[in-house]
Write a protein that holds these residues in place. Structure first.
Motif, mmCIF file in Angstrom:
data_model
loop_
_atom_site.group_PDB
_atom_site.id
_atom_site.type_symbol
_atom_site.label_atom_id
_atom_site.label_comp_id
_atom_site.label_asym_id
_atom_site.label_seq_id
_atom_site.Cartn_x
_atom_site.Cartn_y
_atom_site.Cartn_z
ATOM 1 N N ARG A 1 1.045 -1.170 -0.046
ATOM 2 C CA ARG A 1 -0.201 -0.065 -0.099
ATOM 3 C C ARG A 1 0.663 1.283 -0.116
ATOM 4 O O ARG A 1 1.153 2.216 -0.413
ATOM 5 N N VAL A 2 1.571 1.020 0.858
ATOM 6 C CA VAL A 2 2.279 1.985 1.196
ATOM 7 C C VAL A 2 3.448 2.759 0.138
ATOM 8 O O VAL A 2 3.702 3.687 -0.638
ATOM 9 N N VAL A 3 4.503 1.804 -0.425
ATOM 10 C CA VAL A 3 4.773 1.713 -2.024
ATOM 11 C C VAL A 3 3.631 2.429 -3.106
ATOM 12 O O VAL A 3 3.725 3.245 -4.356
ATOM 13 N N SER A 4 2.283 2.316 -3.326
ATOM 14 C CA SER A 4 1.542 2.610 -4.426
ATOM 15 C C SER A 4 1.406 3.868 -3.814
ATOM 16 O O SER A 4 1.347 4.355 -5.150
ATOM 17 N N VAL A 5 1.217 3.635 -2.489
ATOM 18 C CA VAL A 5 1.529 5.877 -2.810
ATOM 19 C C VAL A 5 2.146 6.322 -3.332
ATOM 20 O O VAL A 5 2.483 6.989 -3.686
ATOM 21 N N LEU A 6 3.563 5.859 -3.063
ATOM 22 C CA LEU A 6 4.644 5.800 -3.216
ATOM 23 C C LEU A 6 4.447 6.959 -4.590
ATOM 24 O O LEU A 6 5.124 7.909 -4.771
ATOM 25 N N ILE A 7 4.218 5.591 -5.120
ATOM 26 C CA ILE A 7 4.431 5.390 -6.908
ATOM 27 C C ILE A 7 3.510 6.617 -6.989
ATOM 28 O O ILE A 7 3.608 7.374 -8.238
ATOM 29 N N LYS A 8 2.324 6.745 -6.573
ATOM 30 C CA LYS A 8 1.382 7.222 -6.977
ATOM 31 C C LYS A 8 1.541 8.655 -7.071
ATOM 32 O O LYS A 8 1.783 9.438 -8.105
ATOM 33 N N HIS A 9 2.265 9.101 -5.979
ATOM 34 C CA HIS A 9 2.374 10.890 -5.401
ATOM 35 C C HIS A 9 3.817 11.360 -5.477
ATOM 36 O O HIS A 9 4.126 12.684 -6.067
ATOM 37 N N PHE A 10 4.957 10.623 -5.836
ATOM 38 C CA PHE A 10 6.272 11.075 -5.726
ATOM 39 C C PHE A 10 6.774 10.010 -6.382
ATOM 40 O O PHE A 10 7.992 10.599 -6.701
ATOM 41 N N TYR A 11 6.290 9.297 -7.513
ATOM 42 C CA TYR A 11 6.901 8.776 -8.907
ATOM 43 C C TYR A 11 8.462 10.575 -8.866
ATOM 44 O O TYR A 11 9.732 9.220 -9.034
ATOM 45 N N SER A 12 7.649 11.478 -8.761
ATOM 46 C CA SER A 12 8.892 12.064 -9.623
ATOM 47 C C SER A 12 9.583 12.564 -9.280
ATOM 48 O O SER A 12 10.998 13.155 -9.651
ATOM 49 N N GLU B 1 11.432 2.917 -9.601
ATOM 50 C CA GLU B 1 12.293 1.744 -11.011
ATOM 51 C C GLU B 1 12.048 0.464 -9.511
ATOM 52 O O GLU B 1 11.787 -1.158 -10.201
ATOM 53 N N ILE B 2 12.658 0.118 -8.764
ATOM 54 C CA ILE B 2 13.241 -1.137 -7.878
ATOM 55 C C ILE B 2 11.523 -1.749 -7.692
ATOM 56 O O ILE B 2 11.133 -2.610 -7.347
ATOM 57 N N PHE B 3 11.320 -0.340 -6.717
ATOM 58 C CA PHE B 3 9.620 -0.975 -6.492
ATOM 59 C C PHE B 3 8.587 -1.992 -7.834
ATOM 60 O O PHE B 3 8.241 -2.884 -7.387
ATOM 61 N N LEU B 4 8.999 -1.310 -8.481
ATOM 62 C CA LEU B 4 7.533 -1.600 -9.895
ATOM 63 C C LEU B 4 8.417 -3.263 -10.275
ATOM 64 O O LEU B 4 7.972 -4.251 -10.469
ATOM 65 N N TYR C 1 11.677 5.304 -18.323
ATOM 66 C CA TYR C 1 12.583 3.956 -18.352
ATOM 67 C C TYR C 1 12.098 3.554 -19.881
ATOM 68 O O TYR C 1 13.702 2.956 -20.327
ATOM 69 N N ASP C 2 11.226 2.926 -20.413
ATOM 70 C CA ASP C 2 11.332 2.481 -21.241
ATOM 71 C C ASP C 2 12.364 3.203 -22.841
ATOM 72 O O ASP C 2 12.480 2.324 -23.365
ATOM 73 N N MET C 3 11.846 4.503 -22.369
ATOM 74 C CA MET C 3 11.888 5.263 -23.408
ATOM 75 C C MET C 3 13.752 5.429 -23.289
ATOM 76 O O MET C 3 14.265 6.143 -24.045
ATOM 77 N N LYS C 4 14.290 5.475 -22.105
ATOM 78 C CA LYS C 4 15.858 5.580 -21.727
ATOM 79 C C LYS C 4 16.429 4.639 -22.037
ATOM 80 O O LYS C 4 16.104 3.217 -21.283
ATOM 81 N N GLN C 5 18.103 4.947 -21.972
ATOM 82 C CA GLN C 5 18.612 3.532 -22.525
ATOM 83 C C GLN C 5 19.047 3.099 -21.681
ATOM 84 O O GLN C 5 19.420 3.916 -20.540
ATOM 85 N N HIS C 6 19.744 1.809 -21.801
ATOM 86 C CA HIS C 6 19.807 1.153 -20.039
ATOM 87 C C HIS C 6 19.198 1.045 -19.208
ATOM 88 O O HIS C 6 19.898 1.155 -17.975
ATOM 89 N N SER C 7 17.534 1.168 -19.543
ATOM 90 C CA SER C 7 17.193 1.229 -17.950
ATOM 91 C C SER C 7 15.914 -0.017 -18.314
ATOM 92 O O SER C 7 16.546 0.173 -19.325
ATOM 93 N N THR C 8 15.119 -0.309 -17.296
ATOM 94 C CA THR C 8 15.081 -1.077 -17.312
ATOM 95 C C THR C 8 13.746 -1.187 -18.999
ATOM 96 O O THR C 8 13.223 0.200 -18.070
ATOM 97 N N LYS C 9 12.552 -1.861 -18.915
ATOM 98 C CA LYS C 9 11.915 -1.176 -19.729
ATOM 99 C C LYS C 9 10.681 -1.976 -19.120
ATOM 100 O O LYS C 9 9.769 -2.769 -18.720
ATOM 101 N N VAL C 10 10.488 -1.098 -18.107
ATOM 102 C CA VAL C 10 9.609 -0.796 -16.773
ATOM 103 C C VAL C 10 7.930 -1.344 -17.373
ATOM 104 O O VAL C 10 7.175 -1.787 -16.692
ATOM 105 N N PHE C 11 6.944 -0.131 -18.624
ATOM 106 C CA PHE C 11 6.369 -0.584 -18.256
ATOM 107 C C PHE C 11 5.298 -1.840 -19.240
ATOM 108 O O PHE C 11 4.393 -2.879 -18.795
ATOM 109 N N ARG C 12 7.142 -2.160 -20.262
ATOM 110 C CA ARG C 12 6.709 -3.222 -20.474
ATOM 111 C C ARG C 12 6.591 -4.361 -19.970
ATOM 112 O O ARG C 12 5.551 -5.204 -20.582
#
Length: 1703
Positions: free
Chosen positions: A314-325, A332-335, A375-386
């Motif tokens: 739940r915390v992770v969800s909130v973190l991602i939702k509000h503080f992703y930026s 990236e780690i959480f996802l 992530y997905d559009m950056k080189q050398h990054s995990t393709k998180v969305f995919r």
């Protein structure tokens, strides 16, 4: 009521005093200090109230003192007192009259109470009121209050614990709310940002404001506590749980994200404290792998703990939702962790909670976009969305593939948890064992034996979790079967929905911006932001494979309509989005998936398989799990709704469609309908699939290309359940709407659609070759529909569309080409009917473009196609005929493209079109097309398939000519304009103008074309066509010829008319004489038309008549041509050859034509006369030209007025000078040429056969001869000036010959009246008329003409003789009409009596007029008349007709009454000498005839005849005897002898007794006797000789009387009583009557005229008379009485002789 209002303040003061009084009361006994404090408090309050205006502020200043009594009261630890005090304190707090110091005291006091465990709930309540009502509590006081609450949370009492937990939450919230409020207050003030210092949080707090500082300290300590470290600020905490800490952290993060985002200090806390904490706490979950051992087995690693794990997520969800930026890396780690939790090896509950978390992300498309960008559009990054998408996909797959290890076997016991979960578990009851056989009503997925129920987990678009909310559970709950699947399914759908709607919204905004930009800057191109597109494309590229894999699998496994609907919707929206973004591969992949799902499993459809091959080759690896794109499984448990034929060239078995197939089909339709614009090349896939489905369902195209349910033709019929039957109309409707919506596609998309349909159609055509199976008409029908709705831009697709349809029209399969034609013609009709802009009338190019395919159809050889083509032409004419304009040549070309091998029905349809054109559309077409119309109509006339059409088309030519006539002027102008233009073009090119009949003006050429066409038709092999064409040709020339220029007439006469006459004459003379048995079928042919020769004869007749009529009506025009005389001669030559042809019909008609060109009008009734004025002038009506009142059309160009023409034709009668010598001479030349023709024709036709009559020798018919003779009078009018005696003789020969011709017996009933009637035949009338005309002409003519009279008399008297002596015709035997048998070829002599009698009347009449003429006297006409009359007079009763002798007598009497005076006058000249003996003989022959009356003559008749005899005697007595001295003596002698003979009544004794009284001509005798007597006593006796004759006669008579009387007396005496013979009695009676007559005469006569001897003889009779008195006959007695009476005149005394004079 606010707390600061005067009333509230007053109330507060009263309440406080009351509280203090109560307190003092309570403490009076046990706690005096408290009592005192209370009482002093009362005083204090009163004082404050009295002294201050602002009471509340004063109270707050003194709050420490005011509160003191109550704090002391709490110190008593006496429950009742404590409660009272806490209530009072709360009241103060709520009025905000507590200062900071007082608050500190209160908290300290509460802490003591807490440590003593007193009034715990009241304490919490007080803290809460204190912290919420104002902000006086800070720093340590605040921390102390918070710790107090925490401490109460961990008591033994449940209620307290829960209340404390709630209070803690509220307090934490309050702290943060204060900070937010503080920030709000200082918002406007710009602060000096503190220099960023080192890492230690202690120092950094100094920069914060008070409330912020509290919040910071609080949050920091919460982290410490969760991490199991000592707090910095919350001093005095004894106990804390991680779960509670995590919950508080989550609530702060979730409720106050702004705090962390705005303040660096807080952000720092997030990064440095929260994230590491979360990652640390996650570790047991990450390492854990669920082995095969049971859950209870000891595990080496720390086991995941549900409550913490769940809270962490739940915390992770909130973190991602509000503080992703803020936390890009951390997220990236959480996802990545989250994705790992979905792994199959993790515990079921963990996967469920993880899936719920993923679902939470899926409903936030903007977040997903950020992932993609970061992530997905950056080189050398995990393709998180995919990875997220793929993880969901493989998660779903794993559920189908892996057995449910994590799920306890006892599914039946509902696990704890939220309602929906428990309910789901209960529903999953049937168990998974025998699932595949059972179809429960519950929604579920089923794939290869795995059955997973589907539950309602959340409303679409919101991730309402079940297990993430189970904050009260410590043990992991049991997850019901299908829950995870249901959440994953929802997540997938929400993901698609979110992404697509987000991107589409942004696209829409961008399009709007683009549109605005184009409006404002039309000249510049719009440049979109490339970044946005890249992101969208990346998102789609990243997710489509995983989505497609998962959705296809779900679609295959779905058994629930709603679920299927949702999956299809997802695939559809993805396909459309890919299309919009121009991503072809994913678009086609999604579309292929839908297409495959629409068709039965393993259905062979090449387009799809080739497309699928590209995809199935790729396998997507998701963290070691290989995700295959699954192909549909066959063992589906779907409801079968339809069985049909697959569409293939070789027949195969049947295929089955399920409800799901139909549902997919509807999605496919929806896709095409709503997103056609983005389909591009995938139209091919979509349409191919639809075509196959339509085929299997047995939909057939109907009108306009819409599909209707129809039956399949071969094979086992399509079987449809009622379920699908109700759907079919809807499907058909959507199908139609789909193509209707093509009107909204842009041009490019439209071309894609058309190309796809064309290639589909080509396949269908190939499949239909070589067999007559029902072809698939889907493509053709839909091409039609597409064309129809895109009429507004038809030009861009017309050529490919119609080009293809024309190919279809030539297909050997009839059904196929029928539809091709249907489509093509429907399109053309619609195209013409459509209101184009600009209208077709102004857009000729488009109109010709539209009509061109119609013309191309004429090249197709199949009759059914031509039929369709012509039917559509008919409809086009009916609806758009008015506006075809330049399209007319095309349309007429189509109508006229008929051939004789085409069969009747085609020709008939084409002809209907032509009829419509001629009746309705001639005025609307360009005049240059009129010649085409004439040609087309002509070609219909010449076709030999359908006679009626040939005939009707000739009628059309007539209508066309009428039209030319009415619109002459307009047509001429338009044609001449056109001609000028053409001439210019020709000159520019240096060519000559080439058109038929060129030198003539264009309008005349139009007419000449028409005449030439009709001329062709006039020699058609079919008689009916010839007849009709001939009539039309001549009628048109007659009615409309005036419109032609003069030179054009030359062409008409020589090239059209004479040419036609030559052709017809040749054909007629060479025609076959064989009998035609019947007219084809069972039409009987009349005998007058049963050989080709007879049929040609009719044509010849018509043609000749027509030409003659034109020569007649248009003479004034033709005479102005140079060669009129030559033309006249040619025409006469034609007439003569026709008149002498051996065909009665032709010969008679030739004469009619002859009459016509001589302008002999047929007699008209008064009412029909063309105009009284003309009638009076004697103008033949034919002359009065129908156009004399110039009708519509151009004014008639003619030099001569009507009057001039009349004077020219009737010059002689009107006594007008001829308009010029030449023309008069020319005219007479024409007439003499006509006379010669007439004479030749007459002599040739009336010359009797020379040899013995053969049976078949040709004898001219009566009507022919009649007509021939009838021509003469009119002809004579024009040649009479030079008509000589010789010509008269020629005429006589012809007249005589004509009258002598016998009639064939079979015609006699029609020509001859029954023999008893006496009527002239028309021929005889005509002959008499001719003579009449001649004699009238002589009568008014000059003197020298009168020599012709005797010739005319001679001719007439010849005819009179026919009454007794009929003429002979050669040596032909003729029978009397009464003896002829009708059916034998015999010749019958006419009854000439009426003719002879009429001739006689004419003679009398003529003689009446001409008796005194020199020629008549000199030529002894009177003698000839008497001589001719002697024959009938002498024959009397022996005449063939009784009327003849009667007429002869009356004629003789009339002639004599005129002729005798003339004869007496010319007595001296001796010219009449020979006449007298002739006359005496005539009298003799008649009065004493040798013929006996017929036996049956009645008494009345006899008396009438006797009266005639009497009349003759009276004539003698009045006209001859009185003039005896001018008359030869011997003649008078003969007369006297006759009278004597008549007066003596001697009858031959041959009569029987009975007849005698009748046969005695008593009256006659009496008259003779009287005449004799009268003549005897006449005092005009000029010569003694005469007197002697009469006296002698008298004495003879008296002597006779004496003898008779004596003999009678004797016989009477002898006979005794026997009566005497009747004859003798009659004789005596007559004698007695004669005596009485004589006595009368003597009495009347002058005495001196009577001879004395006579007296003596008379008186001597007396005694004899007296002797007769004794007779016995009464009749004799009465006669005697009459005879004796007069004797009294003699009885007088005798006078002396002296007195008596001489006698």
């Amino acid at each position: 009521m606010s707390t600061s209002s005067p009333e509230a303040v007053k109330k507060l003061l009263e309440n406080m005093q009351t509280d203090l009084r109560s307190l003092s009361m309570e403490c009076k006994k046990k706690f005096p200090p408290v009592k005192e404090a209370a009482e002093s408090g009362i005083v204090k309050i009163k004082t404050i109230a009295a002294r201050n205006t602002d009471i509340l502020a004063a109270l707050k200043e003194n709050s420490s003192e005011v509160v003191q009594p109550f704090l002391m009261g709490c110190g008593t630890k006496e429950p009742k007192i404590t409660q009272l005090c806490l209530a009072a304190i709360q009241r103060l707090m709520s009025h905000e009259v507590v200062s900071e110091a007082a608050a500190g005291n209160i908290i300290n006091m509460l802490w003591q109470l807490m440590e003593n465990g007193l009034e715990e709930l009241k304490l919490l309540q007080t803290v809460l009121v204190l912290l919420t009502t104002n902000t006086v509590v800070h720093d340590e006081v605040l921390s102390k209050a918070i710790v107090l609450c925490f401490r109460l949370h961990f008591t033994k009492d449940n209620i307290t614990n829960n209340t404390a937990a709630a209070t803690v939450r509220q307090v934490v919230t309050v702290v943060f709310e204060r900070m937010v409020a503080e920030d709000e207050r200082f918002k406007g003030i710009v602060e000096q940002p503190p220099s960023v210092q080192g890492n230690t949080n202690r120092r950094s707090v100094s920069t914060l404001r008070p409330s912020a500082k509290d919040a910071y300290m609080l949050f920091q300590d919460l982290c410490q506590l969760v991490n199991a470290d000592a707090p910095y600020w919350l001093v005095g905490m004894t106990e804390m749980t991680r779960t509670f800490g995590l919950e508080l952290l989550e609530s702060v993060l979730n409720d106050f994200p702004g705090v962390f985002l705005q303040h660096q200090e807080f952000s720092f806390l997030l990064k440095e404290r929260v994230c590491p904490l979360v990652i640390k706490l996650f570790s047991p979950n990450i390492k854990f792998r669920q082995g095969s051992s049971s859950a209870a087995s000891p595990a080496p690693v720390e086991k995941p703990y549900f409550p913490i794990c769940m809270r962490l997520l739940r915390v992770v969800s909130v973190l991602i939702k509000h503080f992703y930026s803020l936390l890009v890396t951390e997220c990236e780690i959480f996802l990545s962790l989250l994705v790992k939790f979905l792994d199959g090896e993790k515990p079921q509950w963990l996967r469920a909670v993880a899936v719920e978390s993923v679902h939470r992300l899926c409903v936030q498309p903007h977040l997903l976009r950020s992932f993609c960008q970061s992530y997905d559009m950056k080189q050398h990054s995990t393709k998180v969305f995919r990875d997220i998408v793929n993880a969901l996909g493989s998660f779903i797959q794993s559920l189908f593939i892996v057995p449910n290890a994590g799920n306890p076997a006892v599914v039946g016991a509902p696990a704890g948890g939220s309602g929906s979960g428990a309910q789901g578990a209960a529903q999953g009851g049937p168990g998974t064992g025998g699932v595949s056989g059972i179809l429960t009503s519950q929604a579920a997925f089923e794939y290869r034996g795995t059955w997973i129920p589907l539950m309602t987990v959340s409303v679409q678009g919101s991730a309402k979790a079940t297990y993430l909310e189970m904050l009260d559970k410590v043990e992991p709950p049991s997850i019901p079967e299908g829950y995870a699947m249901s959440v994953a399914f929802s997540a997938l759908l929400d993901l698609v929905r979110g992404i697509t709607s987000m991107i589409e919204r942004e696209l829409a905004v961008e399009e709007e911006a683009a549109a605005e930009f184009r409006e404002t800057h039309p000249e510049q191109g719009w440049q979109p932001q490339p970044g946005a597109h890249l992101v969208w494309e990346e998102m789609v590229s990243a997710c489509w494979c995983g989505l497609l894999a998962a959705l296809s699998l779900l679609l295959d496994a779905s058994t629930d309509e709603t679920a299927t609907e949702n999956i299809l919707k997802a695939e559809l929206t993805m396909a459309s989005l890919c299309g919009r973004l121009g991503l072809v591969t994913p678009r086609d992949a999604f579309i292929t998936a839908i297409c495959k799902a629409s068709l039965p499993p393993h259905y062979a459809l090449t387009v799809l398989s080739s497309n699928a091959a590209n995809l199935s080759g790729k396998a997507y690896s998701i963290q070691g799990h290989s995700v295959q794109i699954i192909s549909p499984s066959s063992e589906s448990h779907q409801q079968v709704v339809a069985v049909g034929q697959p569409l293939a060239s070789q027949p195969q078995g049947t295929v089955v469609l399920t409800a799901k197939n139909i549902q997919c089909m509807r999605t496919l339709l929806n896709l095409a309908h709503c997103h056609g614009a983005v389909l591009g090349t995938s139209w091919q896939l979509v349409l191919a699939t639809l075509q196959h489905l339509v085929w299997i369902l047995g939909l057939k195209p109907g009108v306009g290309g819409a599909l209707k349910p129809g039956r399949a033709v071969e094979g086992p019929s399509t079987v449809l359940t009622t379920a699908v039957m109700t759907d079919l109309p809807i499907i058909a409707n959507i199908l139609s709407r789909l193509f209707e919506s093509s009107q909204y596609l842009d041009d490019v998309s439209l071309h894609h659609l058309i190309n796809a349909l064309c290639s589909l159609s080509l396949e269908a055509m190939e499949m239909a070759y070589g067999n007559n199976k029902e072809p698939s008409l889907f493509a053709v029908a839909k091409l039609l529909e597409t064309g129809l709705v895109n009429m507004d831009r038809i030009e861009i697709l017309w050529r490919p569309l119609t080009g293809h349809l024309l190919e279809v029209c030539q297909h050997p399969n009839s059904r196929m080409r029928e539809w091709g034609a249907e489509a093509l013609t429907a399109l053309i009709k619609a195209g013409l009917a459509y209101k184009h802009d600009p209208p077709l009338a102004q857009n000729q190019r488009l109109q010709l473009l539209l009509l061109n395919p119609l013309k191309e159809l004429s090249n197709v050889l199949h009759a059914d196609i031509r039929q369709k083509q012509l039917e559509s032409v008919l409809q086009i004419l009916q609806s758009q005929g008015d506006s075809l304009g330049p399209g007319w040549p095309l349309v007429l070309g189509v109508i006229g493209a008929i051939r004789n091998d085409q069969g009747e029905s085609l020709i008939r349809t084409a002809f209907q079109c032509l009829q419509l054109v001629v009746t309705d559309f001639l005025p609307t077409m360009p005049c240059t097309c009129l010649q085409i119309v004439v040609d087309v109509a002509g070609s219909f006339g010449l076709q030999n398939q359908e006679l009626n059409i040939s005939l009707t088309s000739i009628g059309l030519l007539w209508n066309i000519s009428d039209y030319f006539f009415q619109r002459g002027e307009a047509i001429t102008q338009e044609l001449e304009r056109e001609e000028e233009a053409l001439q210019k073009q020709a000159q520019e090119k240096g060519e000559t103008l080439n058109r038929p009949f060129h030198p003539a003006p264009p309008f005349d050429c139009l007419w000449l074309c028409l005449y030439a066409k009709l001329g062709e038709l006039c020699v058609d092999p079919r008689p009916a066509v010839r007849k009709s064409a001939g009539q039309t040709l001549f009628s048109t020339i007659a009615a409309h010829g005036t419109l032609l220029q003069q030179p054009t007439w030359h062409v008409v006469v020589w090239k059209v008319l004479f040419h036609l006459l030559d052709c017809v004459r040749t054909s007629s003379t060479t025609a076959d004489k064989e009998k035609i048995e019947s007219g084809g079928g069972n039409i009987l042919i009349h005998h007058s038309r049963d050989t080709a020769e007879k049929q040609w004869a009719e044509t010849w007749v018509l043609t000749l008549a027509g030409v003659a009529r034109i020569f007649n009506t248009r003479r004034y025009l033709l005479q102005q041509l140079g060669d009129f005389f030559e033309a006249w001669e040619v025409l006469l030559n034609h007439i003569q050859s026709a008149a002498l042809s051996k065909n009665n019909e032709v010969s008679l008609a030739a004469l009619k034509s002859f009459q016509e060109i001589l302008q002999i009008g047929t007699p008209v009734k008064d009412s029909d006369k063309a105009g009284d004025a003309f009638a009076v002038m004697g103008v033949p009506p034919v002359l009065i030209d129908p156009l004399s009142a110039s009708g519509p059309g151009r004014p008639l160009v003619r030099s001569d007025s009507l009057v001039e023409r009349l004077t020219r034709y009737n010059g002689a009668e009107l006594q007008a000078p001829p308009p010029g010598e030449e023309s008069a001479i020319e005219d007479s030349a024409l007439w003499w040429s006509a006379w010669n023709t007439w004479y030749r024709t007459g002599t040739d036709s009336t010359r009797p056969p020379s040899g013995p009559a053969e049976k078949f020798s040709f004898i001219p018919s009566q009507p022919f001869l009649t007509a021939l003779i009838q021509i003469f009078p009119a002809l004579y009018q024009h040649i009479k000036a030079n008509f000589s005696m010789e010509d008269l003789k020629k005429l006589g020969v012809i007249l005589h010959g004509a009258v002598s011709v016998p009639i064939s017996s079979d015609a006699s009933p029609f020509i001859l009246p029954s023999f008893t009637e006496a009527v002239l035949t028309s021929l005889q009338e005509a002959v008499l008329t001719s003579l009449d005309v001649l004699q009238k002409a002589i009568c008014v003519g000059p003197e020298n003409l009168q020599v012709m009279y005797p010739a005319i008399f001679e001719q007439l008297l010849l005819f009179v003789e026919f009454s007794c002596k009929p003429p002979q015709y050669g040596r032909m035997e003729t029978k009397h009409v009464a003896n002829a048998k009708y059916n034998q070829a015999e010749w019958v002599a006419l009854n000439y009596v009426p003719f002879a009698e009429r001739s006689l009347e004419v003679v009398v009449d003529l003689y009446h007029k001409t008796a005194c003429h020199k020629a008549v006297i000199n030529e002894k006409v009177l003698q000839n008349i008497i001589k001719t009359l002697r024959m009938p007079l002498g024959l009397k009763y022996a005449c063939p007709s009784e009327s003849t002798w009667k007429l002869a007598v009356s004629s003789l009497l009339k002639v004599l009454s005129i002729g005798l005076p003339v004869a007496r006058q010319h007595a001296s000249s001796g010219k009449f000498d020979t006449m007298w003996p002739e006359l005496a003989n005539a009298f003799e022959d008649f009065l004493f005839t040798k013929s006996t009356p017929p036996d049956n003559l009645s008494i009345q008749e006899f008396q009438k005849n006797e009266a005639v005899d009497v009349e003759v005697v009276q004539l003698i007595s009045t006209e001859i005897l009185p003039f005896a001295n001018f008359i030869p003596k011997d003649f008078v002698g003969q007369i006297m002898t006759m009278l004597n003979r008549g007066s003596i009544h001697s009858q031959s004794p041959s009569f029987t007794e009975a007849e005698i009284d009748v046969r005695m001509r008593e009256e006659f005798s009496k008259v003779c006797f009287e005449t004799l007597l009268q003549f005897s006593f006449s005092n005009k006796v000029s010569t003694p000789q005469e007197g002697y004759i009469s006296r002698m006669a008298l004495s003879v008579l008296l002597k006779r009387s004496q003898d008779v009387l004596r003999r009678y007396v004797e016989d009477e005496r002898l006979s005794g009583h026997c009566p005497l013979p009747r004859q003798q009695v009659t004789e005596i009676i007559f004698v007695l009557k004669a005596i009485s007559t004589l006595m009368d005469s003597l009495k009347k006569t002058q005495p001196e005229n009577v001879d004395g001897n006579t007296w003596a003889q008379v008186i001597a009779l007396y005694p004899t008379l007296v002797e007769c008195i004794t007779c016995s006959s009464s009749e004799v007695s009465s006669a005697l009485k009459e005879a004796l009476g007069p004797f009294k005149d003699f009885m007088q005394p005798p006078l002396s002789r002296v007195q008596n004079g001489e006698s």
